[in-house]
Design a protein around this motif. Sequence first.
Motif, PDB file in Angstrom:
ATOM      1  N   LEU A   1       0.414  -1.626  -0.145  1.00  0.00           N
ATOM      2  CA  LEU A   1      -0.048   0.050  -0.090  1.00  0.00           C
ATOM      3  C   LEU A   1       0.664   0.789   0.089  1.00  0.00           C
ATOM      4  O   LEU A   1       1.507   1.152   0.579  1.00  0.00           O
TER       5      LEU A   1
ATOM      6  N   ASN B   1      -2.012  14.837  10.280  1.00  0.00           N
ATOM      7  CA  ASN B   1      -1.752  13.034  10.519  1.00  0.00           C
ATOM      8  C   ASN B   1      -3.023  12.264   9.342  1.00  0.00           C
ATOM      9  O   ASN B   1      -2.812  11.143   9.823  1.00  0.00           O
ATOM     10  N   GLU B   2      -3.548  12.758   8.401  1.00  0.00           N
ATOM     11  CA  GLU B   2      -4.523  11.893   7.917  1.00  0.00           C
ATOM     12  C   GLU B   2      -3.784  11.504   6.471  1.00  0.00           C
ATOM     13  O   GLU B   2      -3.766  12.012   5.961  1.00  0.00           O
ATOM     14  N   GLN B   3      -3.279  10.607   6.588  1.00  0.00           N
ATOM     15  CA  GLN B   3      -3.331   9.711   5.100  1.00  0.00           C
ATOM     16  C   GLN B   3      -4.296   9.084   4.704  1.00  0.00           C
ATOM     17  O   GLN B   3      -5.138   8.579   5.461  1.00  0.00           O
TER      18      GLN B   3
ATOM     19  N   PHE C   1      -5.097   5.928   1.204  1.00  0.00           N
ATOM     20  CA  PHE C   1      -4.342   5.191   0.960  1.00  0.00           C
ATOM     21  C   PHE C   1      -4.906   5.131  -0.746  1.00  0.00           C
ATOM     22  O   PHE C   1      -5.507   5.290  -0.870  1.00  0.00           O
ATOM     23  N   GLY C   2      -3.338   3.833  -1.348  1.00  0.00           N
ATOM     24  CA  GLY C   2      -3.676   3.561  -2.473  1.00  0.00           C
ATOM     25  C   GLY C   2      -5.004   2.385  -2.131  1.00  0.00           C
ATOM     26  O   GLY C   2      -4.514   2.477  -1.741  1.00  0.00           O
TER      27      GLY C   2
END
Lengths: 112, 109
Positions: free
Chosen positions: A90, A99-101, A103-104
Amino acid sequence: DTEVTQTPKHLVMGMTNKKSLKCEQHMGHRAMYWYKQKAKKPPELMFVYSYEKLSINESVPSRFSPECPNSSLLNLHLHALQPEDSALYLCASSHPLDNEQFFGPGTRLTVL
Amino acid sequence: GESVGLHLPTLSVQEGDNSIINCAYSNSASDYFIWYKQESGKGPQFIIDIRSNMDKRQGQRVTVLLNKTVKHLSLQIAATQPGDSAVYFCAENGGKLIFGQGTELSVKP
């Protein structure tokens, strides 16, 4: 564009092959991440890039080689992998101080 | 050492009921927590987050509760729908994301 894209979706490779996984985002994020996820397990952090510089390497074996050619792209070069490296890989991105990531969808890798 | 874990590996609920997914963490210095939803064949999707200076945060149909005294985090989903079926991970972010083990939510029609 609020997407993280990853290619290929699936990859099968032999232990002597060299391949690369690619990740791209156009959200202006300057932090990008690689995670490894085994079946029925949580994602585990591998690498973090911040402003195109490698900032975290979670003691990943050298057969995995990350590269961040520019602020939108992240690659993971694979060489001489083992069958136990089979997993979902990922990619994620975020603003460095956020803080917010995001994702693929991941690349499903199978090593034969 | 640090760890973020979940109490139950699976949870089955009836459509329309409320769901509660729990998580325990061990690092009392953690100051930020996130819930992610991961559907089959997809990457984790952000649901809701909460900082350690809060006890409760509400989103659309979801509520996160944080009990710092017992180091416990929960995700409540109101009126659970079939589309909520997925694996739910709590995660701690103190510089890098550390995920819990995950709870697989199944919604029965």
